[in-house]
Design a protein around this motif. Structure first.
Motif, PDB file in Angstrom:
ATOM      1  N   HIS A 191       0.833  -1.218  -0.075  1.00  0.00           N
ATOM      2  CA  HIS A 191       0.099  -0.154  -0.163  1.00  0.00           C
ATOM      3  C   HIS A 191       0.730   1.458  -0.088  1.00  0.00           C
ATOM      4  CE1 HIS A 191      -3.800  -2.333   0.637  1.00  0.00           C
ATOM      5  NE2 HIS A 191      -2.997  -2.743   1.628  1.00  0.00           N
ATOM      6  N   LEU A 192       2.299   1.123  -0.162  1.00  0.00           N
ATOM      7  CA  LEU A 192       3.024   2.243  -0.193  1.00  0.00           C
ATOM      8  C   LEU A 192       3.267   2.732  -1.526  1.00  0.00           C
ATOM      9  CD1 LEU A 192       5.592   2.039   2.955  1.00  0.00           C
ATOM     10  CD2 LEU A 192       3.347   2.922   2.980  1.00  0.00           C
ATOM     11  N   ASP A 193       3.258   3.937  -1.926  1.00  0.00           N
ATOM     12  CA  ASP A 193       3.803   4.558  -3.160  1.00  0.00           C
ATOM     13  C   ASP A 193       5.259   4.597  -3.166  1.00  0.00           C
ATOM     14  OD1 ASP A 193       4.702   7.353  -2.337  1.00  0.00           O
ATOM     15  OD2 ASP A 193       2.426   7.323  -1.510  1.00  0.00           O
ATOM     16  N   LEU A 194       6.029   4.832  -4.074  1.00  0.00           N
ATOM     17  CA  LEU A 194       7.317   4.897  -4.304  1.00  0.00           C
ATOM     18  C   LEU A 194       8.054   5.906  -3.513  1.00  0.00           C
ATOM     19  CD1 LEU A 194       9.602   3.537  -5.961  1.00  0.00           C
ATOM     20  CD2 LEU A 194       9.630   4.914  -7.672  1.00  0.00           C
ATOM     21  N   GLU A 195       7.412   7.148  -3.196  1.00  0.00           N
ATOM     22  CA  GLU A 195       8.006   8.217  -2.560  1.00  0.00           C
ATOM     23  C   GLU A 195       8.194   7.507  -0.989  1.00  0.00           C
ATOM     24  OE1 GLU A 195       7.186   9.957  -6.057  1.00  0.00           O
ATOM     25  OE2 GLU A 195       5.826   8.684  -4.837  1.00  0.00           O
ATOM     26  N   SER A 196       7.021   6.991  -0.707  1.00  0.00           N
ATOM     27  CA  SER A 196       6.925   6.552   0.790  1.00  0.00           C
ATOM     28  C   SER A 196       7.755   5.317   1.067  1.00  0.00           C
ATOM     29  CB  SER A 196       5.361   6.105   0.987  1.00  0.00           C
ATOM     30  OG  SER A 196       4.626   7.347   0.928  1.00  0.00           O
ATOM     31  N   LEU A 197       8.031   4.711   0.078  1.00  0.00           N
ATOM     32  CA  LEU A 197       8.594   3.340   0.252  1.00  0.00           C
ATOM     33  C   LEU A 197      10.327   3.635   0.544  1.00  0.00           C
ATOM     34  CD1 LEU A 197       8.080   0.678  -2.360  1.00  0.00           C
ATOM     35  CD2 LEU A 197       8.504   0.403   0.009  1.00  0.00           C
ATOM     36  N   ILE A 198      10.706   4.779  -0.432  1.00  0.00           N
ATOM     37  CA  ILE A 198      12.081   5.472  -0.283  1.00  0.00           C
ATOM     38  C   ILE A 198      12.332   5.995   1.236  1.00  0.00           C
ATOM     39  CG2 ILE A 198      13.643   6.995  -1.320  1.00  0.00           C
ATOM     40  CD1 ILE A 198      12.245   6.270  -4.088  1.00  0.00           C
ATOM     41  N   TRP A 199      11.447   6.697   1.541  1.00  0.00           N
ATOM     42  CA  TRP A 199      11.333   7.455   2.839  1.00  0.00           C
ATOM     43  C   TRP A 199      11.335   6.364   3.949  1.00  0.00           C
ATOM     44  CZ3 TRP A 199       8.416   7.032   7.261  1.00  0.00           C
ATOM     45  CH2 TRP A 199       8.786   8.141   8.357  1.00  0.00           C
ATOM     46  N   LEU A 200      10.742   5.460   3.911  1.00  0.00           N
ATOM     47  CA  LEU A 200      10.762   4.390   4.903  1.00  0.00           C
ATOM     48  C   LEU A 200      11.836   3.583   4.804  1.00  0.00           C
ATOM     49  CD1 LEU A 200       9.142   2.630   7.139  1.00  0.00           C
ATOM     50  CD2 LEU A 200       8.306   1.242   5.336  1.00  0.00           C
ATOM     51  N   GLU A 201      12.518   3.321   3.758  1.00  0.00           N
ATOM     52  CA  GLU A 201      13.843   2.577   3.535  1.00  0.00           C
ATOM     53  C   GLU A 201      14.826   3.386   4.320  1.00  0.00           C
ATOM     54  OE1 GLU A 201      16.409   2.294  -0.255  1.00  0.00           O
ATOM     55  OE2 GLU A 201      14.526   1.170  -0.363  1.00  0.00           O
ATOM     56  N   ALA A 202      14.899   4.439   4.131  1.00  0.00           N
ATOM     57  CA  ALA A 202      15.748   5.405   4.795  1.00  0.00           C
ATOM     58  C   ALA A 202      15.519   5.301   6.485  1.00  0.00           C
ATOM     59  CB  ALA A 202      15.949   6.962   4.399  1.00  0.00           C
ATOM     60  N   PHE A 203      14.234   5.535   6.866  1.00  0.00           N
ATOM     61  CA  PHE A 203      13.971   5.645   8.175  1.00  0.00           C
ATOM     62  C   PHE A 203      14.426   4.495   8.754  1.00  0.00           C
ATOM     63  CE2 PHE A 203      11.420   4.711  11.974  1.00  0.00           C
ATOM     64  CZ  PHE A 203      11.129   5.980  12.751  1.00  0.00           C
ATOM     65  N   LEU A 204      14.366   3.165   8.193  1.00  0.00           N
ATOM     66  CA  LEU A 204      14.787   1.902   8.857  1.00  0.00           C
ATOM     67  C   LEU A 204      15.987   1.450   8.763  1.00  0.00           C
ATOM     68  CD1 LEU A 204      11.723  -0.437   7.410  1.00  0.00           C
ATOM     69  CD2 LEU A 204      11.927   0.408   9.622  1.00  0.00           C
ATOM     70  N   LYS A 205      16.907   2.100   7.799  1.00  0.00           N
ATOM     71  CA  LYS A 205      18.352   2.067   7.759  1.00  0.00           C
ATOM     72  C   LYS A 205      18.846   2.701   8.876  1.00  0.00           C
ATOM     73  CE  LYS A 205      19.489   1.657   2.715  1.00  0.00           C
ATOM     74  NZ  LYS A 205      19.706   2.513   1.784  1.00  0.00           N
ATOM     75  N   ASN A 206      18.285   3.731   9.453  1.00  0.00           N
ATOM     76  CA  ASN A 206      18.769   4.518  10.598  1.00  0.00           C
ATOM     77  C   ASN A 206      18.299   3.971  12.010  1.00  0.00           C
ATOM     78  OD1 ASN A 206      20.474   6.307   8.941  1.00  0.00           O
ATOM     79  ND2 ASN A 206      18.550   7.852   8.500  1.00  0.00           N
ATOM     80  N   TYR A 207      17.461   3.169  12.049  1.00  0.00           N
ATOM     81  CA  TYR A 207      16.792   2.711  13.081  1.00  0.00           C
ATOM     82  C   TYR A 207      17.909   1.582  13.815  1.00  0.00           C
ATOM     83  CZ  TYR A 207      13.875  -0.481  15.991  1.00  0.00           C
ATOM     84  OH  TYR A 207      13.401  -1.234  16.931  1.00  0.00           O
ATOM     85  N   ASP A 208      18.163   2.009  15.356  1.00  0.00           N
ATOM     86  CA  ASP A 208      19.229   1.253  15.844  1.00  0.00           C
ATOM     87  C   ASP A 208      18.700   0.114  16.490  1.00  0.00           C
ATOM     88  OD1 ASP A 208      18.140   2.758  17.701  1.00  0.00           O
ATOM     89  OD2 ASP A 208      19.750   3.835  18.330  1.00  0.00           O
ATOM     90  N   GLY A 209      17.304  -0.278  16.540  1.00  0.00           N
ATOM     91  CA  GLY A 209      16.948  -1.326  17.573  1.00  0.00           C
ATOM     92  C   GLY A 209      16.877  -2.649  16.551  1.00  0.00           C
ATOM     93  N   ALA A 210      16.410  -3.664  17.082  1.00  0.00           N
ATOM     94  CA  ALA A 210      16.323  -5.074  16.350  1.00  0.00           C
ATOM     95  C   ALA A 210      15.044  -5.067  15.395  1.00  0.00           C
ATOM     96  CB  ALA A 210      16.015  -6.183  17.445  1.00  0.00           C
ATOM     97  N   LEU A 211      15.361  -5.382  14.277  1.00  0.00           N
ATOM     98  CA  LEU A 211      14.280  -5.540  13.175  1.00  0.00           C
ATOM     99  C   LEU A 211      13.905  -6.624  12.541  1.00  0.00           C
ATOM    100  CD1 LEU A 211      12.299  -3.711  11.158  1.00  0.00           C
ATOM    101  CD2 LEU A 211      14.244  -3.403   9.774  1.00  0.00           C
ATOM    102  N   LEU A 212      12.741  -7.592  12.498  1.00  0.00           N
ATOM    103  CA  LEU A 212      12.546  -8.599  11.810  1.00  0.00           C
ATOM    104  C   LEU A 212      11.248  -8.203  10.810  1.00  0.00           C
ATOM    105  CD1 LEU A 212      12.746 -11.732  11.608  1.00  0.00           C
ATOM    106  CD2 LEU A 212      10.980 -11.931  13.194  1.00  0.00           C
ATOM    107  N   MET A 213      11.604  -8.418   9.758  1.00  0.00           N
ATOM    108  CA  MET A 213      10.533  -7.970   8.648  1.00  0.00           C
ATOM    109  C   MET A 213      10.355  -8.843   7.370  1.00  0.00           C
ATOM    110  SD  MET A 213      12.721  -5.124   6.587  1.00  0.00           S
ATOM    111  CE  MET A 213      11.445  -4.910   5.056  1.00  0.00           C
ATOM    112  N   THR A 214       8.985  -8.750   6.958  1.00  0.00           N
ATOM    113  CA  THR A 214       8.893  -9.461   5.605  1.00  0.00           C
ATOM    114  C   THR A 214       8.477  -8.704   4.555  1.00  0.00           C
ATOM    115  OG1 THR A 214       6.424  -9.868   6.081  1.00  0.00           O
ATOM    116  CG2 THR A 214       7.759 -11.468   6.809  1.00  0.00           C
ATOM    117  N   SER A 215       8.744  -8.915   3.337  1.00  0.00           N
ATOM    118  CA  SER A 215       8.314  -7.656   2.234  1.00  0.00           C
ATOM    119  C   SER A 215       8.336  -8.612   0.947  1.00  0.00           C
ATOM    120  CB  SER A 215       9.262  -6.774   2.352  1.00  0.00           C
ATOM    121  OG  SER A 215       8.712  -5.872   1.091  1.00  0.00           O
TER     122      SER A 215
END
Length: 542
Positions: A191-215
């Motif tokens: 449900h994300l458009d390309l701009e939101s996807l790219i923003w989320l990608e940058a956000f998660l790259k900078n997130y310093d916790g533990a991340l488990l994801m599917t996509s």
């Protein structure tokens, strides 16, 4: 941080996990992969405590806060999107809501006699709100929503009025604002458009916790994760590296297992041949016995499970004329909002145009104009000679007859085709065996999209107009679709937020911006290289 030790889990008759183990440390970003139905969502639910394993242990560090985003968004209404996002952070949102109520009460003439008490309470609430850094939190909530493409108007509007896709974004924003110690994200890229996807990608790259994801979005996952956990026949297998490295490692270990299996099969055949040949001879009895015992003790190597991937092959579409689509002087608007102001656009045979633009730029409107689903306010849309169009839009899935089975739906569309041909077609799009007897009403979004796509491509058009064709599709089906469309001999005009799909299939780019539209020769990959951005409206490298 998070550990699963010797987990076993069964749902009904289906065994999901057998003594499976994995772990995630602080700062690790892990991609969870496996075929549909393998147990990815069940694993998330066991980590959050919503489900318990039948056996084994789930351990979370004491005091660790976990945020879980799933596709199952609860009911939201009666508050703004900003308030709904701040809700996830605890007392601050309740204080913000009370402040809004008290502010309304202050100017309510019916409550003039209570003004002193209201003012006093407002002072207490405001003080607590400021102690908790409430204004900074609201600013951060708005920043996250803006990153997910919310306009100010949408942020402040009633969240209950939003579509399902926008409510998903609110639920995702809530987790991101929380900044928990661990995040579990189940398909956050849907449900994300390309701009939101790219923003989320940058956000998660900078997130310093533990991340488990599917996509299902390969490019998105590949750029974030540094480790892959695969669910494979009840086991959890951990690979270091991103998806590309995982693919190489998996192929390598599969080849090694195949070679090992073949070597053992050859050795077993030799031993069995010896036993068969000499079992009746007394002179060889001792040797035969020793070899029988040896065979009993050997641990058999299993043949690697072959992942079934059926390739779809196009029949050649009929040839169209050279000019396929011509738009001249197109004006189009909704209400007082103009979308196009004199758009001229020509598509020639065998061109593959991808259309890029921020939300509201008019990408879907362009496709609707071409498909005849909407009319221009001014100007002319002309479809060329001998053009046979196939149009895929999100509403195409609503046109399926819910009472028909998948096979009946295909049969009604292609009464001349043989049963074998239709079963092969269904298999290519992931419906094998008894799956074809499922009624359309019980199909998931992804299954409906696959069925509509199968119908469109079986008797191929020479012009494909595709609006977000990869929404709802899993990675395997997407790969099959990309491979099939790469061989398509016709013309394409499409909108997609999947960068792998864009890069693999486009040879022209139409960019829609508020300043006007730009055409680029060369596909999406060349567009990124030339503009330094992955989507219009983003700053280079942003």
């Amino acid at each position: 941080m998070i550990r699963l030790d010797n987990i076993s889990k069964q749902n009904g008759h289906q065994i999901l996990f057998i003594e499976a183990s994995m772990g995630i440390q602080k700062g690790e970003k892990v991609g969870l992969v496996g075929p549909n139905g393998a147990g990815k969502t069940t694993l998330f639910r066991m980590v959050t405590g919503q489900e318990q394993p039948d056996d084994g242990l789930v351990t979370i560090d004491p005091g660790m806060k976990i945020g879980y985003f799933s596709q199952d968004v609860g009911e939201m209404s009666g508050q703004s999107a900003v308030a709904a996002v701040m809700d996830g952070v605890g007392p601050v949102s309740a204080l913000a809501a009370e402040m809004a109520t008290l502010e309304a009460d202050m100017v309510d003439p019916d409550k003039a006699d209570q003004l002193d008490a209201i003012m006093e309470r407002y002072g207490e609430v405001l003080e607590r709100f400021q102690e908790l850094d409430g204004y900074a939190l609201e600013a951060r909530a708005r920043e996250v929503l803006a990153g997910l493409s919310f306009s100010q108007e949408r942020m402040d509007g009633d969240v209950g009025m939003l579509s399902g896709g926008w409510k998903m974004r609110v639920a995702l924003a809530r987790i991101l604002l929380m900044r928990p110690d661990g995040m579990l994200l189940d398909e956050p890229s849907n449900h994300l458009d390309l701009e939101s996807l790219i923003w989320l990608e940058a956000f998660l790259k900078n997130y310093d916790g533990a991340l488990l994801m599917t996509s299902h979005d390969r490019a998105f996952m590949n750029r974030i994760i540094g480790k892959v956990v695969e669910i494979d026949a009840g086991s959890l297998i951990t690979y270091s590296g991103a998806l590309d490295f995982y693919d190489q490692q998996r192929a390598l270990s599969e080849a090694q297992r195949q070679a090992q299996y073949e070597r053992q099969q050859a050795m077993l055949a030799k031993e069995i041949k010896f036993i068969e040949k000499f079992k009746a001879r007394a002179s060889h009895a001792a040797q035969v016995q020793s070899r029988v015992k040896k065979l009993d003790k050997i641990e058999r190597v299993e043949a690697p499970r072959r992942r079934q991937t059926v390739q779809f092959e196009f029949q050649s579409p009929p040839r169209s004329g050279e000019d396929v689509i011509s738009l001249r002087g197109i004006h189009k608007g909704y209400g007082d909002k103009p979308i196009y102001d004199g758009l001229d656009f020509l598509v020639r045979r065998k061109e593959r145009w991808c259309v890029l633009g921020a939300n509201g730029a008019g990408k879907s409107t362009l496709l609707k104009l071409v498909a005849g689903d909407t009319k221009p306010d001014k100007g002319a849309v002309h479809i060329g000679a001998s053009v046979k169009m196939g149009y895929f839009a999100q509403h195409s899935m609503d046109l399926l007859d819910g009472e028909e089975t998948i096979f009946e739906s295909l049969e009604r569309s292609f009464p001349q085709a043989g049963q074998g041909a239709l079963r092969t077609l269904a298999g290519c799009f992931g419906f094998s065996g008894d799956d074809v007897e499922k009624p359309c009403r019980v199909l998931s979004g992804g299954e409906k999209a696959r069925l509509v796509m199968a119908k469109m491509l079986f008797d191929p058009p020479n012009l494909l107009v595709l609006d977000e064709p990869t929404n709802h599709l899993d990675m395997v089906t997407k790969e099959m679709l990309v491979a099939a469309l790469a061989d398509f001999e016709g013309t394409m005009l499409f909108v997609s937020h999947d960068r792998h799909f864009l890069g693999a299939l486009s040879n022209r780019v139409l960019e829609l911006t508020p300043e006007g539209f730009h055409q680029y020769g060369g596909g999406y990959t060349e567009y990124v290289a030339r503009t330094g951005q992955e989507a219009p409206g983003l700053h280079p490298g942003g």
